[in-house]
Design an enzyme around this catalytic site. Structure first.
Site, PDB file in Angstrom:
ATOM      1  N   GLU A  41       0.831  -1.214   0.000  1.00  0.00           N
ATOM      2  CA  GLU A  41       0.000   0.000   0.000  1.00  0.00           C
ATOM      3  C   GLU A  41       0.860   1.257   0.000  1.00  0.00           C
ATOM      4  OE1 GLU A  41      -3.096  -0.243   2.957  1.00  0.00           O
ATOM      5  OE2 GLU A  41      -4.034  -1.897   1.898  1.00  0.00           O
TER       6      GLU A  41
ATOM      7  N   GLU B 215      -4.239  -8.698  -0.075  1.00  0.00           N
ATOM      8  CA  GLU B 215      -4.784  -8.508   1.263  1.00  0.00           C
ATOM      9  C   GLU B 215      -6.291  -8.535   1.103  1.00  0.00           C
ATOM     10  OE1 GLU B 215      -2.121  -5.665   3.452  1.00  0.00           O
ATOM     11  OE2 GLU B 215      -4.030  -5.204   4.416  1.00  0.00           O
TER      12      GLU B 215
HETATM   13  C1  GAL Z   1      -4.420  -2.620   5.100  1.00  0.00           C
HETATM   14  C2  GAL Z   1      -2.950  -2.552   5.498  1.00  0.00           C
HETATM   15  C3  GAL Z   1      -2.649  -3.472   6.650  1.00  0.00           C
HETATM   16  C4  GAL Z   1      -3.677  -3.285   7.723  1.00  0.00           C
HETATM   17  C5  GAL Z   1      -5.022  -3.576   7.153  1.00  0.00           C
HETATM   18  C6  GAL Z   1      -6.160  -3.529   8.153  1.00  0.00           C
HETATM   19  O1  GAL Z   1      -4.814  -1.551   4.370  1.00  0.00           O
HETATM   20  O2  GAL Z   1      -2.133  -2.918   4.425  1.00  0.00           O
HETATM   21  O3  GAL Z   1      -1.365  -3.234   7.154  1.00  0.00           O
HETATM   22  O4  GAL Z   1      -3.594  -1.975   8.177  1.00  0.00           O
HETATM   23  O5  GAL Z   1      -5.282  -2.618   6.157  1.00  0.00           O
HETATM   24  O6  GAL Z   1      -7.379  -3.763   7.515  1.00  0.00           O
END
Ligand code: GAL
Length: 821
Positions: free
Chosen positions: A417, A494
């Site tokens: 990100e 993710e």
């Molecule tokens: C993402 C991020 C992670 C964590 C996650 C929580 O955007 O890459 O490190 O913060 O959100 O939902």
């Protein structure tokens, strides 16, 4: 150990290989350090008086010792991780070590390590997640008098978005080499050809010559099969120029290779010897696997077979143990992930410990090794961006140099990100630079990054710099991406980010931002605005069979980032203290203590085929008699039938009977999702029991039953392993349950439990998985949370028995023993 010297012996004992004697040694340097948790003026000097400093052994994380305090920022765990910490170690070198090359190697120190030897400044390494070593030969005294190494660490507030830990939290080694030796992380083993009958092994080894003469040496590699048989040997003669290094590149073949795979993680080893004038001067051990990886827009292929990532993201901490590395803690974590059906891990968002990667090799888990969470544009005030320009090249190259022999690693990630996604001018340039470093160090693996701003990183040409684009939280965009960028393979880097608290159920099921209890319901529907239930990802993965799979956020809860509590969004530049004492994540499928939440079983039902069935919620709803309670079943059986006090509530068919989920999530329009991944019933509450029976091909094969519990009456104890190693670092995890007189879990029990131990070990941590508790992790008591808590015992180096007793006022106490061998 990966790529390190073969023998670890006590300090300065020469070791013999055949008839030769060599000094090549890695001496574990973890014992007997002095520690001071504040600035200490002059502590770098050899003569500094540290007599009153605390004595301890590494690995050590000072922050996990607590106490919790809101002033330390809930976003990074609410623990005292920032400030200055000093470590000093005294040691004696014997005269026989004079003329050798003596180096000090740190596997990781959190963070901004500055190092002195006998008062001389040796060097600095800011990034806490990478290992580093320094040649300290010329600063040492070899006359039997005291040498001292001093390390200053300065972890900063607002330096990360999660709990980083603080201290020398990974192992330290003293390496004693002859002037000619294999460099640190000096072998690079690849398998350019792999068939069923033959594998070509290429071994590129860097040999250092720290003497003032050119040296003629023989470099020899001997390869050993997974069962330890010698299967191939190859050698060459080489001249290494004075004060320089040279690469040796040797090929050889191994017949009928036993491939490394997720089911059969076969591991080969190579012993490299360097011989000078007939005398072995160095021996170096490397471990590797023989396997092929390939990728295309059709998917990811391991040994020619398409594999989809049933992956999880994991942070590096181990809950109540903090960031300090304990091999068993990682092993337990990874074994639990495997039993959930996981085949892949993303090491979000930094290089993990050596032990972690060794375990992934051994357990057959695919790994995406990730370098950074931030490049030049900051996410928090004191983040890695401060070091990026000076250190990024070395850090990412060292990550790959350290890790590239691990067969488990199938992808390098250059970042998560990264805010340069929004930088139209320079984003792609930084991505290209990092990608080029990866290719220079290891052209055999694809590169990737986790992008969350689709389509920005495509429009600014950043995604095109990596081989495989990771998409964070955009399942409904997979098909559009595939249409617009037909040549760029993708996966969910993710996914989901649903939150929950183990054993907590809020009725009726409704969407909320936060709850006054500082917990989150376990019906698995609540998450931050970018999140969505696992079911939605399952759905879009099925719709897009060429997407390589997913890495759900997260396998385990971790310290810090207590979303949905404390802070507003993912890029809040500040403290997340609004909902103190909420201080750790709710994202895990497993809680911080290592107890599975319901969501663990939702993934298990989708990712595994061995019949399983799981039922929720608990059945203690006093005062709600006659009211409807939603009952969910997670199973991989064909059908399930629910019974309340023996009465059938009807059969439901998996795939046909749907459960409506309210999905008030930003990027998913329909607002309701009909999930075929959960079976559900609404049944009026009456005390007694609920039972669900799972059927496959019409036959009842699985069942699970939950009883309404009576009052807490007794403590029950179980341990993950009855026998552990007497090595001073092995762990036994004891689960403590509060039960009624009939042995049913009391699902709302919060009884305070007191522990005592006796024998050859220590109680090093306690927890209960409550993300909003400020009870200390290092204590001999813990309150139960949803009826359970945890105690972690550590062995000593003595063999014997550790006896553990748990007592609580008004409850029958309980004892359990662990053998150490
Ligand atoms: C993402 C991020 C992670 C964590 C996650 C929580 O955007 O890459 O490190 O913060 O959100 O939902």
């Amino acid at each position: 150990m990966k790529s390190t010297k073969l023998f670890v012996l006590t300090l300065l004992i020469s070791l013999s290989i055949g008839k030769f004697t060599t000094w090549a040694q890695d001496v574990n340097f973890n014992d007997s350090w002095k520690f001071y948790n504040a600035e200490a003026e002059g502590a770098e000097n050899a003569t500094f008086n540290d007599a009153n400093w605390r004595k301890l052994d590494l690995p050590h994380d000072w922050a996990i010792e607590g106490p919790f305090d809101v002033k330390y920022n809930a976003r990074s765990g609410g623990l005292p991780f920032h400030g200055t910490g000093w470590y000093r170690k005294h040691f004696v070198m014997q005269s026989s070590a004079k003329g050798k090359v003596v180096s000090i190697a740190f596997e990781g120190a959190m963070y901004d390590a500055h190092i002195w030897v006998n008062g001389n400044f040796i060097g600095n390494r800011p990034y806490g997640y990478i290992g580093f070593e320094f040649d300290i030969s010329k600063y040492l005294k070899y006359d039997g008098t005291d040498n001292v190494i001093a390390v200053r660490l300065r972890p900063q507030d607002l330096s990360t978005r999660w709990y980083p830990g603080a201290g020398i939290y990974r192992s330290v080694w003293l390496k004693i080499n002859e002037p000619v030796h294999v460099a640190n992380w000096g072998t690079y083993i690849t398998t350019p050809t792999v068939t069923n009958v033959k594998a070509v092994i290429q071994n590129e080894t860097t040999i250092e010559n720290k003497s003032v003469q050119n040296k003629k040496v023989v470099v020899k590699h001997e390869y050993f099969s997974p069962d330890g048989k010698s299967v191939a040997t190859i050698e060459e003669e080489l001249e290494v120029p004075a004060n320089s290094s040279k690469n040796s590149g040797l090929y050889c073949t191994i017949e009928n290779p036993e491939k490394w795979d997720t089911e059969t993680p076969n591991l080969y080893s190579a012993i490299t010897t360097i011989t000078e004038n007939g005398k072995v001067v160095d021996t170096y051990n490397s471990r590797f696997g023989i396997r092929t990886i390939a990728y295309s827009t059709k998917g990811f292929f391991l040994n020619g077979k398409k594999v989809r990532f049933n992956g999880v993201c994991l942070h590096h901490d181990n809950g109540a143990l903090g960031a300090a590395v304990y091999r068993r803690a990682d092993e337990r974590k990874l074994q639990m992930m495997k039993s959930m059906g996981v085949n892949a891990i993303r090491t979000s968002h930094n290089p993990p410990s050596r032990e972690f990667l060794e375990l992934c090799d051994e357990l057959g888990l695919l790994v995406q090794d990730e370098a950074f969470d931030v490049w030049k544009i900051p996410k928090v005030a004191n983040g890695y961006n401060l070091f990026f320009d000076e250190w990024a090249e070395r850090d990412i190259k060292d990550m790959i140099r350290r890790d590239r022999n691990h067969p488990s690693i199938v992808m390098w990630s250059i970042g998560n990100e990264i805010l340069e996604q929004g930088d139209k001018k320079n984003g792609w340039k930084v991505a290209k630079m990092l990608n080029d470093y990866c290719k220079e160090m290891d052209p055999t693996r694809p590169t990737s990054a986790g992008f969350n701003h689709y389509p920005d990183p495509y429009d600014n040409n950043m995604a095109q710099q990596v081989d495989i684009a990771g998409m964070n939280y955009k399942p409904s965009k997979y098909s559009e991406e595939i249409k617009n960028y037909p040549d760029l393979p993708i996966y969910g880097s993710e996914t989901s980010s649903v939150t929950s608290s183990r054993g907590v159920y809020h009725l009726p099921i409704e969407k909320y931002q936060t709850h006054e209890s500082l917990q989150v319901t376990s019906y698995d529907i609540i998450g931050p605005p970018w999140a969505y239930p696992p079911d939605i990802e399952f759905h879009f993965q099925e719709q897009n069979p060429n997407v390589m799979g997913e890495f759900m956020w997260t396998g385990f809860d971790y310290l810090g980032e207590p979303t949905p509590y404390g802070g507003k969004d993912n890029s809040t530049n500040g403290h997340w203290n609004a909902d103190w004492p909420s201080r750790s994540s709710y994202f895990g499928a497993v809680d911080l203590a290592g107890f599975p939440k319901d969501r663990f079983y939702l993934y298990q039902s989708h990712w595994t085929t061995k019949p399983m069935i799981h039922l929720l919620p608990h059945w203690n709803w006093k005062g709600m008699e006659g009211e409807n309670i939603p009952v969910y079943c997670y199973t991989n059986c064909d059908e399930a039938e629910l019974f309340v006090n023996g009465k059938s509530m009807g059969k439901k068919v998996k795939g046909k009977d749907l459960t409506e989920l309210k999905v008030d999530f930003l990027r998913y329009e329909p607002k309701k999702f009909q999930s075929k991944y959960r079976l559900s019933w609404n049944v009026p509450y009456e005390a007694g029991n609920i039972k669900v029976v799972g059927y496959k091909n019409g036959k009842a094969i699985q069942e699970v039953q939950i009883f309404t519990s009576g009052k807490p009456a007794k403590i029950s104890l179980s341990v993950d392993r009855k026998e552990i190693a007497a090595d001073g670092s092995d762990l036994a995890y004891i689960t403590i349950r509060i039960e009624d007189k009939d042995g049913n879990l009391c699902p709302n029990a919060t009884n305070l439990v007191n522990f005592s131990i006796d024998g050859v070990g220590s109680l090093i941590a306690v927890d209960n998985g409550n993300a909003a508790s400020v009870e200390p992790f290092q204590a001999n008591y813990r309150k139960a949370f949803s009826g359970m808590c945890l105690a972690v015992l550590k062995s000593s180096k003595k063999e014997g028995t550790i006896k553990f007793t748990a007592k609580s006022k008004g409850l029958k106490s309980s004892k359990i023993s662990v053998l150490t061998k």
